[in-house]
Design an enzyme around this catalytic site. Structure first.
Site, PDB file in Angstrom:
ATOM      1  N   GLY A 118      -3.639  13.297   0.224  1.00 19.26           N
ATOM      2  CA  GLY A 118      -3.631  13.778  -1.419  1.00 19.26           C
ATOM      3  C   GLY A 118      -2.835  14.310  -2.275  1.00 19.26           C
TER       4      GLY A 118
ATOM      5  N   CYS B 117      -3.231   5.579  -6.749  1.00 22.71           N
ATOM      6  CA  CYS B 117      -3.249   6.409  -5.694  1.00 22.71           C
ATOM      7  C   CYS B 117      -4.747   6.546  -5.136  1.00 22.71           C
ATOM      8  CB  CYS B 117      -2.893   8.095  -5.646  1.00 22.71           C
ATOM      9  SG  CYS B 117      -3.189   9.255  -4.457  1.00 22.71           S
TER      10      CYS B 117
ATOM     11  N   LYS C  41       3.187   2.172 -11.464  1.00 23.03           N
ATOM     12  CA  LYS C  41       3.119   1.477  -9.892  1.00 23.03           C
ATOM     13  C   LYS C  41       1.722   0.370 -10.190  1.00 23.03           C
ATOM     14  CE  LYS C  41       3.379   2.989  -5.257  1.00 23.03           C
ATOM     15  NZ  LYS C  41       3.734   3.876  -4.187  1.00 23.03           N
TER      16      LYS C  41
ATOM     17  N   GLY D 165       1.038  -0.610   5.574  1.00 29.27           N
ATOM     18  CA  GLY D 165       2.332  -1.244   6.506  1.00 29.27           C
ATOM     19  C   GLY D 165       1.834  -2.557   6.553  1.00 29.27           C
TER      20      GLY D 165
ATOM     21  N   GLY E 277       4.690  -3.495  -0.299  1.00 30.38           N
ATOM     22  CA  GLY E 277       3.731  -3.913   0.674  1.00 30.38           C
ATOM     23  C   GLY E 277       4.196  -3.715   1.919  1.00 30.38           C
ATOM     24  N   GLY E 278       3.800  -3.765   3.330  1.00 28.87           N
ATOM     25  CA  GLY E 278       4.497  -3.624   4.563  1.00 28.87           C
ATOM     26  C   GLY E 278       5.668  -4.359   4.724  1.00 28.87           C
TER      27      GLY E 278
END
Ligand SMILES: Cc1cc2nc3c(=O)[nH]c(=O)nc-3n(C[C@H](O)[C@H](O)[C@H](O)COP(=O)(O)OP(=O)(O)OC[C@H]3O[C@@H](n4cnc5c(N)ncnc54)[C@H](O)[C@@H]3O)c2cc1C
Ligand SMILES: Cc1cc2nc3c(=O)[nH]c(=O)nc-3n(C[C@H](O)[C@H](O)[C@H](O)COP(=O)(O)O)c2cc1C
Ligand code: FES
Lengths: 303, 289
Positions: free
Chosen positions: A72, A130, A165, A217, A243-244
């Site tokens: 948050g 977000c 983003k 992840g 990403g990951g």
């Protein structure tokens, strides 16, 4: 000598490995653990105009191949960042990207105005993706028109390059990417977390305090590679892949698919030294593949 | 704080779900009682997060530290820890967190209460040792659901050796070891007897136990420090996952359990609403530890 450097939005990065927002604190926390000078750069925790308290716990749940979070956007506020953190960050030879968040387009503009006065920030990264806040965030990122309007507003005041983003939840990532490029964005970061959920079968409650949260992840990597591929094809501005990513091999997939640089997120928690290992791994790959400059590898996917 | 590759010296089941892991850490740092490490089998990315483990015991060797962790096998991470064999590598990030504070010894009174439940007990060993060294007389109250016919209760033998048998009081819910019931009842009757007046109280255990301990500390005017747990991703302050509501400078705010904690003064803690957990083993909320 292998040249890992890349140029994005007129900024020179010594290598394409950056740390992702929200996983690297304000950078200083890592100074004890790694040589920050070796990093291409890092993105700060999302900064808002006023400090934010964040969401009620539990804020994370581990999942297979990753985790859900609903932090948050807890942060100290942009003014405290400029006054308390930035002076210490200037000691390091790495690029500091300020991640910017607002509950309305006006707030993004306000944060950027404060950052304009901060010495030592290389670029702004607008978090319009977000999943953990009700207003702002993903709402803007999913709508090409709103995303473009916000980009334009920020570009008007920003003294530094603006990276936008993007969210994986947009109907078409290519559409948002093109809209944001047309509005003047200097680069794109692709992507933020994917909204997910987990249930405790004994309490029959959601495992996160806010019910839903963002998945990150290794589990999200194939989706992120695809999004980067699509975005990079749609625009001519640079795309930063996220990403990951856990290894140099992961990073290389993104670069070949079209990313000019990459960001490492969740992996920093499990291994605070992971970014350095990825940088070393990129050098080793280039040497083995006879690649003198990594920038020649960007977007070389054959299909 | 540093992240080093440690070597497993020994990793063996104590009894039931309880395991003891002994590692050699090629580094030198001081560990304060109550501090913890984030650990994972080296280069292991699944599960993605390290697990927080309190330093149980630490010995300083010439070029290394030898540390012991006591853990209870619950889920994926601890099941994986139980697979480690002597010689295997382990990533150890530590020391982390604030640890317990030990005040000056007052002119009168040197008794101290230590209270633990289940897998909370390892947080108190280094503390007990340091309290003894500083001239305090700690008394441990420890409770668990059940005991092992041969091994008794986890860690308790080590505390017998350190504190003496008469300074370790145990309770089990099934009555198989020590008094039948919960540890806070033991503590309460000791406090009510009036003969024993601890100058400080330290606790680590499941949330219902901790809440009761906090009440008793308040009621008997004993300064108390509680070691809390929270779901952690990083353990060193960057993810902001591990927050706890506390009173700070007259207002209520979130702080990070991994940095500003895991040890908090009882009166500063703002307890969240309880969650009814019907899990067969007990989840985080009703007290894995
Ligand atoms: C400061 C601190 C010290 C700790 N010290 C010890 C110790 O000495 N011995 C020990 O056995 N355990 C200790 N724990 C709990 C331990 O870190 C693990 O979280 C717990 O053993 C569960 O992991 P798992 O892999 O078995 O469960 P999983 O169900 O696989 O865990 C899933 C996720 O939830 C988190 N989680 C689950 N239960 C807990 C819990 N009770 N507390 C915090 N996070 C939890 C895990 O860390 C993981 O991220 C400590 C926790 C904290 C915060
Ligand atoms: C705990 C946590 C906090 C995050 N906070 C932010 C944030 O403040 N701003 C932002 O733009 N992205 C934030 N992110 C998203 C990451 O920067 C990244 O886009 C995402 O985690 C995917 O990358 P990964 O799989 O490598 O983690 C956060 C991610 C996590 C896990
Ligand atoms: S566990 Fe990441 S901030 Fe505490």
């Amino acid at each position: 000598m292998i040249d890992l450097s890349v140029d994005i939005a007129g900024i020179h990065f010594k290598n394409p490995v950056l740390a992702a927002s929200g996983t690297f604190g304000y950078g200083l926390e890592f100074a004890e653990l790694i040589d920050l000078n070796r990093l291409g750069g890092f993105c700060t925790k999302g900064l808002s105009i006023e400090p934010l308290e964040g969401n009620p716990p539990p804020r994370i749940v581990e999942t297979h191949g990753g985790m859900l979070n609903s932090i948050g956007l807890q942060n100290i506020g942009v003014r405290a960042f400029v006054e308390q953190k930035l002076p210490h960050l200037r000691k390091y030879n790495t690029r500091v990207i300020a991640n910017v968040f607002g509950f309305s387009p006006e707030e993004y503009v306000d944060v950027v105005r404060v950052l304009n006065d901060g010495d030592g920030v290389a670029a702004y990264e607008l978090n319009i993706s977000c999943p953990n806040v009700k207003k702002g965030g993903m709402e803007i990122g999913n709508d090409p028109n709103e995303a473009a309007r916000l980009t334009e507003a920020v570009k008007r005041v920003a003294h530094r390059p603006v990276i936008v983003k993007l969210s994986p939840h947009a109907r078409s990532i290519a559409e948002v990417a093109r809209a944001v490029e047309a509005a003047g964005a200097d680069a794109l970061s692709v992507m933020n977390t994917i909204l997910g959920m987990s249930v405790d079968i004994y309490t029959r409650r959601p495992r996160l305090g806010t019910v839903m949260g963002g998945l990150s992840g290794p589990a999200i990597k194939p989706i992120a590679v695809r999004m980067v591929f699509e975005a990079a094809r749609a625009v001519s501005i640079p795309v930063i892949g996220i990403g990951g990513i856990v290894t140099a091999q992961d990073a290389l997939e993104f670069i070949i698919a079209g990313a000019s640089a990459i960001q490492v997120g969740t992996a920093n928690y499990a291994d605070p030294g992971v970014t350095i290992k990825i940088i070393d791994g990129l050098t080793a790959y280039c040497r083995q593949q006879n690649i003198a400059q990594i920038r020649t590898l960007i977007g070389t996917i054959r299909c | 704080m540093m992240d080093v590759t440690a070597t497993v010296l020994n990793n063996a089941r104590e009894y039931g779900d309880y395991w003891r892991l002994r590692v050699k850490i090629p580094a030198h740092y001081a560990v304060r009682p109550g501090q913890f490490a984030m650990i994972r089998p080296s280069a292991q990315w699944e599960p993605i997060l390290r697990r927080a483990m309190v330093f149980y015991r630490v010995e300083h060797r010439v070029h290394a530290l030898e540390a012991e962790f006591i853990y209870r096998v619950m889920g994926r991470g601890t099941r994986q820890l139980a697979q480690l064999r002597s010689g295997d590598r382990l990533d150890v990030l530590g020391p982390l967190g604030n640890g317990f504070t030990i005040g000056e010894r007052p002119a009168v009174g040197r008794d101290v209460a230590l209270v633990s439940g289940g897998i909370g007990i390892p947080a108190l060993y280094l503390l007990a040792a340091e309290l003894c060294q500083r001239g305090f007389v700690p008394r441990l109250f420890h409770g668990d659901r059940t005991s092992d016919a041969e091994r008794g209760l986890i860690c308790v033998d080590d505390f017998y050796a350190l504190l003496g048998r008469d300074h370790v009081l145990c309770a089990t819910e099934d009555g198989s070891y020590g008094q039948r019931g919960v540890v806070t009842d033991l503590l309460e009757s000791a406090l009510q007897s009036g003969a024993w007046r601890p100058v400080a109280l330290y606790a680590c255990g499941p949330e219902p136990m901790m809440k009761r301990v906090a009440q008793l500390a308040l009621q008997f005017h004993i300064p108390a420090e509680l070691s809390l747990e929270a779901a952690m991703a990083c353990g060193f302050g960057v993810c902001l996952a591990c927050v706890q509501r506390v009173r700070l400078d007259g207002r209520i705010t979130y702080v990070r359990v991994c940095c500003e904690g895991p040890v908090f003064r009882a009166e500063d803690i703002v307890w969240e609403e309880p969650v009814v957990d019907r899990s067969p083993v007990g989840g985080m909320r009703n007290g894995a530890r």
